[in-house]
Design a protein around this motif. Sequence first.
Motif, PDB file in Angstrom:
ATOM      1  N   GLU A 124       0.826  -1.210   0.000  1.00 29.79           N
ATOM      2  CA  GLU A 124       0.000   0.000   0.000  1.00 29.79           C
ATOM      3  C   GLU A 124       0.862   1.262   0.000  1.00 29.79           C
ATOM      4  OE1 GLU A 124      -4.082  -1.379   2.216  1.00 29.79           O
ATOM      5  OE2 GLU A 124      -2.246  -1.276   3.443  1.00 29.79           O
ATOM      6  N   ILE A 125       1.970   1.225   0.718  1.00 29.21           N
ATOM      7  CA  ILE A 125       2.900   2.364   0.701  1.00 29.21           C
ATOM      8  C   ILE A 125       3.487   2.514  -0.703  1.00 29.21           C
ATOM      9  CG2 ILE A 125       5.065   3.299   1.603  1.00 29.21           C
ATOM     10  CD1 ILE A 125       4.357   1.922   4.287  1.00 29.21           C
ATOM     11  N   ASP A 126       3.872   1.394  -1.314  1.00 25.83           N
ATOM     12  CA  ASP A 126       4.414   1.444  -2.681  1.00 25.83           C
ATOM     13  C   ASP A 126       3.386   1.980  -3.669  1.00 25.83           C
ATOM     14  OD1 ASP A 126       6.847   0.420  -1.822  1.00 25.83           O
ATOM     15  OD2 ASP A 126       6.442  -1.619  -2.547  1.00 25.83           O
ATOM     16  N   ALA A 127       2.134   1.582  -3.515  1.00 27.24           N
ATOM     17  CA  ALA A 127       1.079   2.054  -4.412  1.00 27.24           C
ATOM     18  C   ALA A 127       0.877   3.568  -4.255  1.00 27.24           C
ATOM     19  CB  ALA A 127      -0.224   1.299  -4.153  1.00 27.24           C
ATOM     20  N   GLU A 128       0.912   4.051  -3.027  1.00 25.86           N
ATOM     21  CA  GLU A 128       0.769   5.490  -2.792  1.00 25.86           C
ATOM     22  C   GLU A 128       1.974   6.233  -3.351  1.00 25.86           C
ATOM     23  OE1 GLU A 128      -1.308   8.938  -1.106  1.00 25.86           O
ATOM     24  OE2 GLU A 128      -1.736   7.104  -2.215  1.00 25.86           O
ATOM     25  N   ARG A 129       3.155   5.674  -3.183  1.00 20.54           N
ATOM     26  CA  ARG A 129       4.360   6.266  -3.786  1.00 20.54           C
ATOM     27  C   ARG A 129       4.181   6.401  -5.297  1.00 20.54           C
ATOM     28  NH1 ARG A 129       8.456   1.949  -4.384  1.00 20.54           N
ATOM     29  NH2 ARG A 129       6.913   1.505  -5.986  1.00 20.54           N
ATOM     30  N   ASP A 130       3.728   5.322  -5.942  1.00 16.22           N
ATOM     31  CA  ASP A 130       3.552   5.339  -7.396  1.00 16.22           C
ATOM     32  C   ASP A 130       2.506   6.367  -7.824  1.00 16.22           C
ATOM     33  OD1 ASP A 130       5.439   3.318  -7.487  1.00 16.22           O
ATOM     34  OD2 ASP A 130       3.963   1.720  -7.836  1.00 16.22           O
ATOM     35  N   ARG A 131       1.413   6.474  -7.063  1.00 11.53           N
ATOM     36  CA  ARG A 131       0.365   7.449  -7.382  1.00 11.53           C
ATOM     37  C   ARG A 131       0.908   8.870  -7.311  1.00 11.53           C
ATOM     38  NH1 ARG A 131      -3.351  10.920  -5.123  1.00 11.53           N
ATOM     39  NH2 ARG A 131      -2.536  10.658  -3.018  1.00 11.53           N
ATOM     40  N   ILE A 132       1.686   9.146  -6.270  1.00  6.25           N
ATOM     41  CA  ILE A 132       2.190  10.503  -6.076  1.00  6.25           C
ATOM     42  C   ILE A 132       3.321  10.817  -7.052  1.00  6.25           C
ATOM     43  CG2 ILE A 132       3.283  12.042  -4.398  1.00  6.25           C
ATOM     44  CD1 ILE A 132       1.526  10.711  -2.243  1.00  6.25           C
ATOM     45  N   VAL A 133       4.117   9.832  -7.412  1.00  6.03           N
ATOM     46  CA  VAL A 133       5.126  10.044  -8.457  1.00  6.03           C
ATOM     47  C   VAL A 133       4.437  10.407  -9.774  1.00  6.03           C
ATOM     48  CG1 VAL A 133       6.836   8.853  -9.910  1.00  6.03           C
ATOM     49  CG2 VAL A 133       6.989   8.703  -7.412  1.00  6.03           C
ATOM     50  N   ALA A 134       3.327   9.746 -10.080  1.00  3.70           N
ATOM     51  CA  ALA A 134       2.583  10.052 -11.310  1.00  3.70           C
ATOM     52  C   ALA A 134       2.046  11.487 -11.303  1.00  3.70           C
ATOM     53  CB  ALA A 134       1.444   9.052 -11.502  1.00  3.70           C
ATOM     54  N   LEU A 135       1.863  12.069 -10.117  1.00  6.10           N
ATOM     55  CA  LEU A 135       1.399  13.457 -10.004  1.00  6.10           C
ATOM     56  C   LEU A 135       2.538  14.465 -10.172  1.00  6.10           C
ATOM     57  CD1 LEU A 135      -1.012  13.091  -6.943  1.00  6.10           C
ATOM     58  CD2 LEU A 135      -1.643  13.315  -9.358  1.00  6.10           C
ATOM     59  N   GLY A 136       3.789  13.992 -10.132  1.00 11.27           N
ATOM     60  CA  GLY A 136       4.921  14.896 -10.327  1.00 11.27           C
ATOM     61  C   GLY A 136       5.984  14.873  -9.255  1.00 11.27           C
ATOM     62  N   ALA A 137       5.820  14.042  -8.229  1.00 12.59           N
ATOM     63  CA  ALA A 137       6.832  13.936  -7.165  1.00 12.59           C
ATOM     64  C   ALA A 137       7.977  13.047  -7.624  1.00 12.59           C
ATOM     65  CB  ALA A 137       6.206  13.368  -5.898  1.00 12.59           C
ATOM     66  N   SER A 138       9.047  13.078  -6.870  1.00  5.75           N
ATOM     67  CA  SER A 138      10.157  12.148  -7.115  1.00  5.75           C
ATOM     68  C   SER A 138      10.540  11.470  -5.806  1.00  5.75           C
ATOM     69  CB  SER A 138      11.358  12.884  -7.712  1.00  5.75           C
ATOM     70  OG  SER A 138      11.772  13.928  -6.862  1.00  5.75           O
ATOM     71  N   VAL A 139      11.103  10.282  -5.934  1.00  7.18           N
ATOM     72  CA  VAL A 139      11.561   9.529  -4.768  1.00  7.18           C
ATOM     73  C   VAL A 139      12.981   9.989  -4.446  1.00  7.18           C
ATOM     74  CG1 VAL A 139      12.099   7.250  -3.840  1.00  7.18           C
ATOM     75  CG2 VAL A 139      10.124   7.546  -5.358  1.00  7.18           C
ATOM     76  N   VAL A 140      13.205  10.403  -3.209  1.00  7.37           N
ATOM     77  CA  VAL A 140      14.549  10.758  -2.752  1.00  7.37           C
ATOM     78  C   VAL A 140      15.265   9.500  -2.277  1.00  7.37           C
ATOM     79  CG1 VAL A 140      15.874  12.100  -1.070  1.00  7.37           C
ATOM     80  CG2 VAL A 140      13.844  13.110  -2.166  1.00  7.37           C
ATOM     81  N   ARG A 141      14.586   8.741  -1.398  1.00  8.70           N
ATOM     82  CA  ARG A 141      15.147   7.454  -0.965  1.00  8.70           C
ATOM     83  C   ARG A 141      14.113   6.681  -0.163  1.00  8.70           C
ATOM     84  NH1 ARG A 141      17.424   7.285   4.443  1.00  8.70           N
ATOM     85  NH2 ARG A 141      17.386   9.340   5.364  1.00  8.70           N
ATOM     86  N   MET A 142      14.343   5.383  -0.061  1.00  8.82           N
ATOM     87  CA  MET A 142      13.508   4.505   0.749  1.00  8.82           C
ATOM     88  C   MET A 142      14.195   4.317   2.099  1.00  8.82           C
ATOM     89  SD  MET A 142      12.405   0.544   0.067  1.00  8.82           S
ATOM     90  CE  MET A 142      14.059  -0.071   0.325  1.00  8.82           C
ATOM     91  N   VAL A 143      13.420   4.286   3.170  1.00  8.15           N
ATOM     92  CA  VAL A 143      13.943   4.020   4.513  1.00  8.15           C
ATOM     93  C   VAL A 143      13.336   2.701   4.975  1.00  8.15           C
ATOM     94  CG1 VAL A 143      14.015   4.810   6.902  1.00  8.15           C
ATOM     95  CG2 VAL A 143      14.159   6.475   5.024  1.00  8.15           C
ATOM     96  N   ASP A 144      14.199   1.747   5.279  1.00  6.74           N
ATOM     97  CA  ASP A 144      13.762   0.428   5.754  1.00  6.74           C
ATOM     98  C   ASP A 144      14.696   0.047   6.894  1.00  6.74           C
ATOM     99  OD1 ASP A 144      12.633  -2.040   6.086  1.00  6.74           O
ATOM    100  OD2 ASP A 144      13.214  -2.829   4.119  1.00  6.74           O
ATOM    101  N   GLU A 145      14.308   0.431   8.104  1.00  9.25           N
ATOM    102  CA  GLU A 145      15.151   0.249   9.282  1.00  9.25           C
ATOM    103  C   GLU A 145      14.324  -0.316  10.425  1.00  9.25           C
ATOM    104  OE1 GLU A 145      16.326   4.273  10.048  1.00  9.25           O
ATOM    105  OE2 GLU A 145      17.767   4.305   8.404  1.00  9.25           O
ATOM    106  N   LYS A 146      15.011  -0.737  11.454  1.00  8.81           N
ATOM    107  CA  LYS A 146      14.336  -1.186  12.665  1.00  8.81           C
ATOM    108  C   LYS A 146      14.862  -0.356  13.826  1.00  8.81           C
ATOM    109  CE  LYS A 146      12.764  -5.217  14.979  1.00  8.81           C
ATOM    110  NZ  LYS A 146      12.215  -6.494  14.766  1.00  8.81           N
ATOM    111  N   TRP A 147      13.939   0.276  14.544  1.00  7.46           N
ATOM    112  CA  TRP A 147      14.268   1.064  15.725  1.00  7.46           C
ATOM    113  C   TRP A 147      13.788   0.272  16.928  1.00  7.46           C
ATOM    114  CZ3 TRP A 147      16.338   6.102  16.107  1.00  7.46           C
ATOM    115  CH2 TRP A 147      16.714   6.654  14.887  1.00  7.46           C
ATOM    116  N   GLY A 148      14.670  -0.533  17.496  1.00  2.00           N
ATOM    117  CA  GLY A 148      14.261  -1.393  18.599  1.00  2.00           C
ATOM    118  C   GLY A 148      13.180  -2.337  18.095  1.00  2.00           C
ATOM    119  N   PRO A 149      12.055  -2.400  18.791  1.00  3.03           N
ATOM    120  CA  PRO A 149      10.987  -3.300  18.364  1.00  3.03           C
ATOM    121  C   PRO A 149      10.116  -2.715  17.246  1.00  3.03           C
ATOM    122  CG  PRO A 149      10.347  -2.198  20.378  1.00  3.03           C
ATOM    123  CD  PRO A 149      11.775  -1.772  20.076  1.00  3.03           C
TER     124      PRO A 149
END
Length: 142
Positions: free
Chosen positions: A98-123
């Motif tokens: 769902e996050i990827d789908a929203e990213r794709d929708r907003i990119v189609a509106l004119g945004a660009s991806v700066v970077r993906m964050v995939d981390e774990k902060w404790g639990p």
Amino acid sequence: MAGKIGNIVFDCAHPRELSHFWADVLGYPRAEWPPELRELVLTSDLTDADLETRSIAGDPEGLLPRLFFQRVPEGKTVKNRVHLDISATPGRAPSRDEIDAERDRIVALGASVVRMVDEKWGPFPEFHYIMADPEGNEFCIQ
């Protein structure tokens, strides 16, 4: 508007275009000058050029803060000190798809991806995208 925040203000080069981008992102109607208000403003010593220096994107129900866009002469040169976090699924935790789908929708509106964050902060897992709007203002999709 409920709450104390009246506007969240964006300095920008193209207020109308940026307000339309954000209206589309948030599902708000695109704001235009109503003909009767435009006529009134233009008869009070303002010009069409003056009207082009400001625009808004507002929650049609008036419950959420309005985004206000104002033209400034200088461009953006450094990272935002404040940014918006956009929820892919308001009211519940989204899946990565769902996050990827929203990213794709907003990119189609004119945004660009700066970077993906995939981390774990404790639990707590942290997965989101840092994005940039058409004028380079950073925001996140989570």
